[in-house]
Every structure is written in structure tokens, then in C-alpha cells.
Write a protein that holds these residues in place. Structure first.
Motif, PDB file in Angstrom:
ATOM      1  N   TYR A   1      -2.699   7.676  -6.564  1.00  0.00           N
ATOM      2  CA  TYR A   1      -4.108   8.085  -6.602  1.00  0.00           C
ATOM      3  C   TYR A   1      -4.484   8.642  -5.243  1.00  0.00           C
ATOM      4  CZ  TYR A   1      -5.304   4.000  -3.805  1.00  0.00           C
ATOM      5  OH  TYR A   1      -5.379   3.095  -2.789  1.00  0.00           O
TER       6      TYR A   1
ATOM      7  N   HIS B   1      -5.134   4.691   4.100  1.00  0.00           N
ATOM      8  CA  HIS B   1      -6.258   4.021   3.448  1.00  0.00           C
ATOM      9  C   HIS B   1      -5.846   3.369   2.161  1.00  0.00           C
ATOM     10  CE1 HIS B   1      -9.215   5.665   6.196  1.00  0.00           C
ATOM     11  NE2 HIS B   1      -8.408   6.688   6.251  1.00  0.00           N
ATOM     12  N   GLU B   2      -6.471   2.262   1.896  1.00  0.00           N
ATOM     13  CA  GLU B   2      -6.220   1.612   0.608  1.00  0.00           C
ATOM     14  C   GLU B   2      -7.364   1.912  -0.323  1.00  0.00           C
ATOM     15  OE1 GLU B   2      -3.655  -0.695  -1.194  1.00  0.00           O
ATOM     16  OE2 GLU B   2      -3.277   1.208  -0.290  1.00  0.00           O
TER      17      GLU B   2
ATOM     18  N   ARG C   1       1.873   2.512  -3.348  1.00  0.00           N
ATOM     19  CA  ARG C   1       0.805   2.939  -4.259  1.00  0.00           C
ATOM     20  C   ARG C   1       0.235   4.307  -3.910  1.00  0.00           C
ATOM     21  NH1 ARG C   1      -2.074  -2.718  -3.775  1.00  0.00           N
ATOM     22  NH2 ARG C   1      -0.423  -3.921  -4.795  1.00  0.00           N
ATOM     23  N   GLN C   2       0.545   4.768  -2.709  1.00  0.00           N
ATOM     24  CA  GLN C   2      -0.118   5.981  -2.227  1.00  0.00           C
ATOM     25  C   GLN C   2      -0.035   7.183  -3.158  1.00  0.00           C
ATOM     26  OE1 GLN C   2       1.182   6.752   1.839  1.00  0.00           O
ATOM     27  NE2 GLN C   2      -0.874   6.200   2.519  1.00  0.00           N
TER      28      GLN C   2
ATOM     29  N   GLN D   1       0.789  -1.219   0.000  1.00  0.00           N
ATOM     30  CA  GLN D   1       0.000   0.000   0.000  1.00  0.00           C
ATOM     31  C   GLN D   1       0.824   1.274   0.000  1.00  0.00           C
ATOM     32  OE1 GLN D   1      -1.975   0.881   3.575  1.00  0.00           O
ATOM     33  NE2 GLN D   1      -0.829  -0.541   4.844  1.00  0.00           N
ATOM     34  N   HIS D   2       1.962   1.297   0.701  1.00  0.00           N
ATOM     35  CA  HIS D   2       2.721   2.543   0.762  1.00  0.00           C
ATOM     36  C   HIS D   2       3.243   2.951  -0.603  1.00  0.00           C
ATOM     37  CE1 HIS D   2       2.252   2.562   4.967  1.00  0.00           C
ATOM     38  NE2 HIS D   2       2.984   1.476   5.181  1.00  0.00           N
TER      39      HIS D   2
ATOM     40  N   GLY E   1      -2.479   3.485   9.547  1.00  0.00           N
ATOM     41  CA  GLY E   1      -1.793   2.898   8.400  1.00  0.00           C
ATOM     42  C   GLY E   1      -2.135   3.553   7.082  1.00  0.00           C
TER      43      GLY E   1
END
Lengths: 243, 368
Positions: free
Chosen positions: A111, B367-368, A107-108, A104-105, B365
Motif C-alpha cells: 500500500y 512510514h507505517e 508491508r511497504q 514494516q519493510h 525508517g
């Protein structure tokens, strides 16, 4: 929200430096993998180098003296710009790939969850914090929502814009039918003329420089006032929260 | 209808020798970038093919395209190029006038439906129902639409027809628009320039009549054979650009030495045209050769991409004009002051905050 092993906090007892309570801890998260850190600093150097050479292409230095045959000053400046541009583009492509295959990090910055009311509330919270309207703010392992928005809007979109228009300009000398022209020649049509494409490529440089200024200031400030190891996390990969 | 004369018959009738005719064909083949072996093909086409009827309309324009066209370097142009085609209507140079002249348009349109070439010099202003340009008693935009409907193709002569040029420059009071924004269902060949180079104009027409097909166009709709490279790519001063040797002022030593005019705002690097190759006035010179930078007259919006003598173009923001560097300096000062002020307030807030070492909430953490 998926939690993989890299976000498991490492908790260590904090030294009681400021006379605080004894149970305070330093909590660390592994946020930036080595390749991401390497990419960050490489991109930083390249953006700086591209800005200097790019500015000199638009506003060349004082005329060179001497025999034209022996000189290649403007040629060298342009050559350096092109080499740096290719490296930046390759880095960007690689970083995109990393975002797809990693957590996730990574990809932040690609978008923003604009559809999430919760996210907007968090953005508002950060705006209040930066406007001194809030004394404390929430903290995030990755980017804070406002940082994320500016990285997406200014850096990710901005640098993509620069790569697309840059290759569009490069296609002019590569010639009709070159792969640069086939893939990026449309950018010239989009702006209507070669001159307009240059102008906006130039404006794009200032957008990235503006982002850099805000980015560096916010990182330094966050490191001090947010009580997070914002700066060293891009060196070691570990983000440590003091408390 | 009587048999239509071929170019060759017409030329012979006008007293042009066979020898001159052959020379013209070779030169035309060369200027089109064709192999020498194709010169006879040009000759053959001119000997056998009936002339294509060409209608030359004039909208909002200054007639510089026509002026350029009739000065095509080859001495035979007035006899040949104007004869190659059957120029049936050109309100600037034709003798006829009035209703009969206008009737000619209608006759060609019905008689040669889908077979005539429509050349347009100038462009239609569409503001106030087109009343800013009235031809034969009605708006030019109507004449253009009617005549384009049955044309084989439309040639946009010059920057007016191709891009809009000066009358479409900001604020464009008459709402002048380029031809391709009006004619959408026919191929439109843009031959931009203010004016276009005479040889380029005759070259485009020669190509169409010789090969019975339209020239290959680039992404912007210009014939590739003349507009695929920039002035800069073939400029004889290019070595000075690469070396970094520039004219710094119009009367300096570097100007006398013929250095690159880039810093003087030369638009060579952003202009697609054949000037540095074919040059002007029988190949005598072109702007850069005469010591003045290119102003980019064949480019879209070239009037708005000024000033002509500066490298960076002005960007208008809420009516204020400045170039990118000047804007950046203004914004940069603003950001600098803002950051400094914000940092100062931050420091003051921190100094006065007694709880500054207390813990904020634990991190989330994200958001996804």
C-alpha cells in the motif's frame, strides 16, 4: 513508527578512501530477510520466464517440422507457462502472508500512505532528485517513497492482475465448474470476451517488463548516486549507507 | 378460446408419420445431450403439451438468424420446429401485415400474459429516441419493452441481440444496445452467433417446450449445453496446435496439410460455440474445416476485436491503432531512450559534483 531489532543500525568505521573526514561511518540495516530475498529472485526469474513463454503463446515460433504425433512444442511452451504461473501465484500468496506477519519493510509494497501529506512531500522530493532539480535527497532504510509507489502500482497491482487474468484464462481450458473457473472465471466477464482478456493479459506482461526496466535502472543508479548498497541488499539482506 | 393443438396433433394433421415423429424426438433428445431413455419424454411432451406461443421480433438486424433457423439440419424442421411452437408473430415471414398483424402482438400479450416466449432477433438502437429502427410506426425499443414486460422469458437470437454485433461496433452511430441492457426484469437467454447454428437455435426452443424450464445458463447468460466450450477445445486441428504446426500463409504447404490456423488469426481459442461439434449445413463443414480461421462471431465485441487475420487485436489509444506488441515496441524505444538519457545526465551531474562523496541525510525508517 515501530522499530524492531532488525532495523537497529550496525555502525562500523568507514575506510577513509576519498580523503573525507575521519568520522565517517558505514551504517548498515538488516532490511530483507532471507525468504524475502529468495522470493524476490524467484519472482524475477519467473516473470522473465513467463514473459518469454507467454510471448511465444501469443506469437508462436516458426512451425515445427515432422510427424504431428511426435511433436508437443506448443504444448510444452504452454505447460512451462502454467508451471511458472503456479509458482508465481504461490510465491505471491506466500509473500502476502509474510507481509502480514512480519515488520514494516515487508508491508511497504502492499500500500502507499496516500493520505499522508508528509509522504507526498517525500515523493515530490524524490521526483525533484530524479529530475536533477535537487542535489541531495533524503534516504530511507526501506524503499524510497517513489520506488514504493511504483512497486505498489506497477508490481504489486500488476502481478496481481496477471495472476487473476492468468487463472481466468486457465479456467477456459479447465472448464466450467473447475475451481479455477469458480474463483477466477469472473475475470472473463469483466473484460467482456475471451479475446479482450487475452489482450489485457498481454498488455499486463509489458507493464511488468516496463517496471523491471525502471526497477533495474533505478537500483543501479541508486547504488551509485544514492550511496546505498541497493543491489547487494537484495543478496545479503543488509543495506549499507556509505557515510 | 378453442383448445390449443399439441405438436403431435399438428404434425399428424400435416401428414407427418408417427415414425418420422419418433425419429425427430430421438434426434432432438440426442442433440440436447440427453440420455436415450429421455427420447420418449420428448415425444410425450410433444404429444400432450399445448404449444407455447412464441413472438419473434425483429430489430436492427440482417435476418441471418432466421435464415439459419429455417435451415436446421433435420428435414422436419420447417414442419416440426416451427410447429412445436405457436409462432404467432414474425414480421419477416408472416403473411399478415398492417394493423391486424400488430394487433396480434397485443392479443398474445394480454391473452397469454407471462406464458409466451419472446424471441428477439436484432437489437434496439436507442440513439435519437430510437428513431433508427421503426416497427409498426414506433421505435423498436418501445415494442421490445412492451412485449418483454409480460413475457415468460426472452431469447436473444444471434450476436446482435446478445452482444450488439456489427451495428454496435465502434463508433456505434445509432447507439445500438443488446437486449439484456433493455430488458432487465426477465430472464434473457443469449444464443449468440452471426448467425447462431440452426441446431443450437432449435435445440434451445425444444428444451424449453419439452421441459417447461429454461436451460441452465453460463456466467454470460448463454445455454451451457452449447456454449460451455470453445471451438478450440473440440477442434479437429487441435493436435497441430499442440504440436506447434501452423499455417504461416494462406497458400503455403502447411495450409494444404490442414495445420492449425492460429497464426492466421483464428479465433477458435477465444470463441464459445458448438461449431466444431455440430458443424453447419447438416454437419457438412465449419469455417476451420474449410481452411479459414474462425472469426469469433459468437463473441462479445467481435467486430472490435480485429483484425480477423491477426492473432493480436488492435488497441486504440487516442485514436491511434496498433496491437499490444507494436505499442510495446514504441513505448519500449521511448523508455530505452529515456533511461539512456537519464543515465547520461546522471553521470554528467555526478562527475561535475565536487561534493559527491559528502554525506546525504541519514536514512529514515519510512512510514507505517
Amino acid at each position: 513508527m515501530a522499530t524492531d531489532s532488525s532495523t537497529v543500525p550496525h555502525i562500523a568505521p568507514a575506510p577513509d578512501a576519498h580523503g573525507g573526514e575521519a568520522h565517517r561511518h558505514l551504517t548498515s540495516y538488516y532490511v530483507y530477510e532471507a525468504p524475502v530475498r529468495l522470493w524476490h529472485w524467484l519472482t524475477a526469474i519467473l516473470v522473465f520466464g513467463l514473459s518469454v513463454t507467454g510471448y511465444l503463446i501469443a506469437v508462436p515460433p516458426v512451425s515445427a517440422e515432422g510427424d504431428t504425433n511426435d511433436l508437443f512444442r506448443m504444448g510444452t511452451i504452454r505447460e512451462l507457462h502454467f508451471i511458472a504461473a503456479y509458482l508465481l501465484a504461490i510465491g505471491m500468496a506466500w509473500r502476502g502472508y509474510w507481509a502480514i506477519v512480519h515488520g514494516q519493510h515487508a508491508r511497504q509494497i502492499y500500500y502507499v500512505p496516500f493520505w499522508s501529506l508528509e509522504w507526498w512531500k517525500e515523493v515530490w522530493g524524490m521526483v525533484r532528485w530524479y529530475l536533477f532539480l535537487a542535489k541531495k535527497h533524503e534516504r530511507w532504510v526501506g524503499h524510497n517513497p517513489l520506488a514504493r509507489a511504483s512497486m505498489f502500482g506497477m508490481f504489486t497491482l500488476g502481478s496481481t492482475f496477471m495472476v487473476l487474468t492468468g487463472f481466468g484464462l486457465y479456467a477456459e481450458q479447465a472448464g466450467l465448474g473447475s475451481w479455477q473457473d469458480t474463483l477466477f472465471g469472473w475475470t472473463l466477464s469483466l473484460f467482456g470476451s475471451s479475446m479482450a482478456l487475452r489482450t489485457w493479459h498481454h498488455v499486463g506482461m509489458y507493464l511488468l517488463l516496463l517496471f523491471s526496466a525502471a526497477h533495474i535502472y533505478a537500483a543501479v543508479r541508486d547504488d551509485i548516486m544514492g550511496r546505498v548498497s541497493t543491489i547487494s541488499s537484495m543478496i545479503s539482506g543488509w543495506r549499507t549507507f556509505r557515510d | 378460446m378453442a383448445r390449443v393443438e399439441t405438436f403431435y396433433e399438428l404434425l399428424r394433421r400435416q401428414g407427418v408419420s408417427r415414425r418420422s415423429f419418433t425419429k425427430f424426438c430421438s434426434l432432438t433428445a440426442a442433440s440436447l445431450g440427453l440420455a436415450p431413455a429421455l427420447a420418449p419424454k420428448v415425444a410425450h411432451a410433444m404429444e400432450t403439451k399445448p404449444r407455447i406461443p412464441v413472438l419473434w421480433l425483429h430489430g436492427l438486424e440482417c435476418t441471418c438468424c432466421s435464415e439459419s433457423f429455417i435451415r436446421s439440419a433435420h428435414p422436419l424442421v420447417k414442419d416440426v420446429v416451427l410447429s412445436m411452437i405457436s409462432l404467432d408473430y414474425d414480421d419477416t415471414i408472416m403473411a399478415a401485415a398492417g394493423h391486424q398483424a400488430e394487433k396480434c402482438l397485443e392479443d398474445i400479450r394480454t391473452e397469454y400474459k407471462g406464458k409466451y416466449l419472446l424471441c428477439v432477433e436484432g437489437n434496439p438502437p436507442i440513439g435519437k429516441d430510437g428513431e433508427y429502427c421503426i416497427v409498426g410506426g414506433r421505435p423498436f425499443v418501445d415494442q421490445l419493452t412492451d412485449m418483454a414486460k409480460d413475457a415468460m422469458a426472452v431469447v436473444s437470437w444471434g450476436s446482435c441481440a446478445s452482444w450488439g454485433c456489427v451495428q454496435a461496433a465502434k463508433p456505434n452511430p445509432t447507439h445500438a444496445v443488446p437486449v439484456h441492457e433493455i430488458v432487465k426484469d426477465k430472464p434473457v437467454i443469449k444464443v449468440p452467433g452471426c448467425p447462431p447454428i440452426a441446431e443450437v437455435m432449435t435445440g434451445v426452443v425444444s428444451y424449453i417446450v419439452t421441459f417447461d424450464r429454461l436451460p441452465e445458463l453460463d456466467r454470460q447468460g448463454r445455454p451451457k449445453m452449447f456454449y460451455s466450450q470453445r471451438i478450440h477445445d473440440k477442434c479437429y486441428r487441435r493436435p497441430h496446435f499442440d504440436a506447434g504446426q501452423f499455417v504461416e500463409a494462406w497458400d503455403d504447404e502447411n495450409a494444404r496439410k490442414g495445420y492449425c490456423l492460429y497464426k492466421m488469426g483464428c479465433r477458435g481459442p477465444t470463441t464459445y460455440n458448438a461449431c466444431s461439434v455440430t458443424r453447419w449445413n447438416e454437419g457438412v463443414s465449419f469455417p476451420i474445416q474449410s481452411g479459414h480461421g474462425c472469426i469469433g462471431c459468437s463473441e462479445n465485441d467481435f467486430w472490435d476485436n480485429g483484425p480477423f487475420y491477426e492473432r493480436l487485436t488492435n488497441i486504440s489509444v487516442f485514436g491511434a491503432e496498433a496491437n499490444a506488441d507494436q505499442w510495446a515496441a514504441r513505448v519500449g524505444v521511448g523508455v530505452g531512450v529515456g533511461v539512456a538519457a537519464h543515465a547520461a545526465v546522471s553521470a554528467a551531474v555526478r562527475m561535475t559534483d565536487k561534493e559527491r562523496h559528502k554525506s546525504p541525510p541519514m536514512p529514515k525508517g519510512g512510514h507505517e
